[in-house]
Design a protein around this motif. Sequence first.
Motif, mmCIF file in Angstrom:
data_model
loop_
_atom_site.group_PDB
_atom_site.id
_atom_site.type_symbol
_atom_site.label_atom_id
_atom_site.label_comp_id
_atom_site.label_asym_id
_atom_site.label_seq_id
_atom_site.Cartn_x
_atom_site.Cartn_y
_atom_site.Cartn_z
ATOM 1 N N GLU A 1 -3.398 19.106 12.778
ATOM 2 C CA GLU A 1 -4.628 19.539 13.437
ATOM 3 C C GLU A 1 -5.135 18.428 14.344
ATOM 4 N N ALA A 2 -5.641 18.822 15.506
ATOM 5 C CA ALA A 2 -6.164 17.838 16.466
ATOM 6 C C ALA A 2 -7.352 17.100 15.857
ATOM 7 N N VAL A 3 -7.392 15.797 16.096
ATOM 8 C CA VAL A 3 -8.517 14.977 15.636
ATOM 9 C C VAL A 3 -9.550 14.947 16.760
ATOM 10 N N LYS A 4 -10.607 15.743 16.589
ATOM 11 C CA LYS A 4 -11.622 15.893 17.627
ATOM 12 C C LYS A 4 -12.683 14.797 17.529
ATOM 13 N N THR B 1 -1.851 11.141 7.115
ATOM 14 C CA THR B 1 -0.735 11.049 8.047
ATOM 15 C C THR B 1 -1.199 11.457 9.432
ATOM 16 N N TYR B 2 -0.992 10.566 10.392
ATOM 17 C CA TYR B 2 -1.411 10.813 11.776
ATOM 18 C C TYR B 2 -0.192 10.863 12.689
ATOM 19 N N LYS B 3 -0.323 11.662 13.713
ATOM 20 C CA LYS B 3 0.746 11.763 14.714
ATOM 21 C C LYS B 3 0.154 11.582 16.103
ATOM 22 N N VAL B 4 0.864 10.859 16.948
ATOM 23 C CA VAL B 4 0.471 10.668 18.344
ATOM 24 C C VAL B 4 1.630 11.112 19.221
ATOM 25 N N GLU B 5 1.308 11.956 20.176
ATOM 26 C CA GLU B 5 2.330 12.476 21.088
ATOM 27 C C GLU B 5 1.835 12.377 22.521
ATOM 28 N N GLU B 6 2.696 11.913 23.413
ATOM 29 C CA GLU B 6 2.316 11.802 24.823
ATOM 30 C C GLU B 6 2.631 13.094 25.552
ATOM 31 N N GLY C 1 -10.840 -7.103 29.367
ATOM 32 C CA GLY C 1 -11.229 -8.511 29.409
ATOM 33 C C GLY C 1 -11.865 -8.919 28.097
ATOM 34 N N ASP C 2 -13.082 -9.458 28.175
ATOM 35 C CA ASP C 2 -13.798 -9.894 26.975
ATOM 36 C C ASP C 2 -14.671 -8.791 26.380
ATOM 37 N N SER C 3 -14.699 -7.630 27.000
ATOM 38 C CA SER C 3 -15.544 -6.549 26.518
ATOM 39 C C SER C 3 -14.690 -5.349 26.121
ATOM 40 N N GLU C 4 -15.341 -4.359 25.512
ATOM 41 C CA GLU C 4 -14.666 -3.149 25.105
ATOM 42 C C GLU C 4 -15.440 -1.938 25.603
ATOM 43 N N SER C 5 -14.718 -0.901 25.971
ATOM 44 C CA SER C 5 -15.340 0.362 26.347
ATOM 45 C C SER C 5 -14.980 1.395 25.279
ATOM 46 N N THR C 6 -15.987 2.184 24.875
ATOM 47 C CA THR C 6 -15.803 3.153 23.800
ATOM 48 C C THR C 6 -15.697 4.562 24.360
ATOM 49 N N TYR C 7 -14.762 5.334 23.833
ATOM 50 C CA TYR C 7 -14.533 6.705 24.270
ATOM 51 C C TYR C 7 -14.344 7.592 23.049
ATOM 52 N N LYS C 8 -14.246 8.915 23.288
ATOM 53 C CA LYS C 8 -13.981 9.873 22.234
ATOM 54 C C LYS C 8 -12.829 10.789 22.651
ATOM 55 N N THR C 9 -12.069 11.242 21.670
ATOM 56 C CA THR C 9 -11.077 12.273 21.958
ATOM 57 C C THR C 9 -11.807 13.588 22.236
ATOM 58 N N ASN C 10 -11.173 14.471 23.005
ATOM 59 C CA ASN C 10 -11.806 15.750 23.308
ATOM 60 C C ASN C 10 -11.495 16.782 22.224
ATOM 61 N N GLU C 11 -11.828 18.031 22.490
ATOM 62 C CA GLU C 11 -11.652 19.090 21.497
ATOM 63 C C GLU C 11 -10.178 19.333 21.160
ATOM 64 N N ALA C 12 -9.295 18.937 22.058
ATOM 65 C CA ALA C 12 -7.864 19.106 21.810
ATOM 66 C C ALA C 12 -7.236 17.844 21.224
ATOM 67 N N GLY C 13 -8.078 16.842 20.900
ATOM 68 C CA GLY C 13 -7.570 15.592 20.359
ATOM 69 C C GLY C 13 -6.947 14.684 21.401
ATOM 70 N N GLU C 14 -7.213 14.946 22.669
ATOM 71 C CA GLU C 14 -6.594 14.173 23.748
ATOM 72 C C GLU C 14 -7.388 12.909 24.062
ATOM 73 N N PHE C 15 -6.657 11.874 24.420
ATOM 74 C CA PHE C 15 -7.261 10.641 24.915
ATOM 75 C C PHE C 15 -6.361 10.053 25.984
ATOM 76 N N GLN C 16 -6.915 9.181 26.818
ATOM 77 C CA GLN C 16 -6.176 8.632 27.949
ATOM 78 C C GLN C 16 -6.252 7.110 27.988
ATOM 79 N N ILE C 17 -5.140 6.498 28.364
ATOM 80 C CA ILE C 17 -5.101 5.059 28.620
ATOM 81 C C ILE C 17 -4.223 4.821 29.841
ATOM 82 N N LYS C 18 -4.371 3.650 30.437
ATOM 83 C CA LYS C 18 -3.561 3.270 31.585
ATOM 84 C C LYS C 18 -2.394 2.390 31.125
#
Length: 311
Positions: free
Chosen positions: A67-70, A111-116, A79-96
């Motif tokens: 099940e998606a983790v919403k 048990t967690y699964k991550v898929e690109e 750098g020296d700071s952090e930016s906080t985000y949330k996964t969406n309703e489909a459990g999606e998140f983005q990084i560069k």
Amino acid sequence: KTPVSNEGYENKVVGDNVEILPFVNEKMKEEGILSVTKLIENKTDEIPMDDIKFTFVLSRKNGDIYEAVKNANYVIALGDSESTYKTNEAGEFQIKGNQTALFRELKQKETYKVEEKQTNVEYTIKTEAQEEVLEKNIQFLYTNEYTPKAIDLYLKKANREKEGIAGAKFTLYRDKELTNAIASYESETEEKCMIENVRAGTYYLKETQSPKGYRLLEGVIKIEITREEGTGKLMVKINEKEYGQSEGNEQIQIETKKVGENDELHMVVYNDKNFWIPITGGTGMYVLIGIAMIGSIGALVALRKKVKMEH
């Protein structure tokens, strides 16, 4: 943890008095940390774009299904700071590329699964979905191979009846001054590849010879080829007019192919017929002049008779 509620912080109007808005954080419980890192493998001489984002899906095993983790919080270090985000309703998140997403609030012993997800046509996914039981820390590493996609440019010459015509010659230039020629092309009645393996960029197409009986195109056709951020889909401007993935457009068609295949840009360039009779020899020229003179003399004689009759 980040504050759960936005109550009291929204739609505030700044007045003369200073108002204190407390942001209360709860101490984070001892949970596991799941990290996802994106690496880019580049074997070309071209430098990938820095602003490309890669999309992942985070899910948790529930019985025999995932099940998606919403709305799961994750941070990305900048750098020296952090930016906080949330996964969406489909459990999606983005990084560069070369970034790491840290999930610090996930429950242990799950048990967690991550898929690109394949979202960019220039980046081949080389890592399959990963899953693991969270015990303190999980580190998932994902690699993409950067392969710049080329474009095949197709050109078809046609008249206003949309019939293919032969005999037009074109040159494709890299600069608006028309000094850096890339390739030349002579049209045939059937559609034919003008030039293969064109990269995204700006080009200038000049007709140097028109088909027999047709007028030469005036000016230069400016072609701007870019890629959509995130997906890599082709976006094209022809003389400043934008075109998308255009099914049903008879003049401009853009096709973004799957990974490993060249994309395609199809163009139909129309020519109008001449409004005069083409002259191809000295004799023909004198005959034409003679016909014109006879016609003029006849008109003058008719006009002179008319004048006499009126008198």
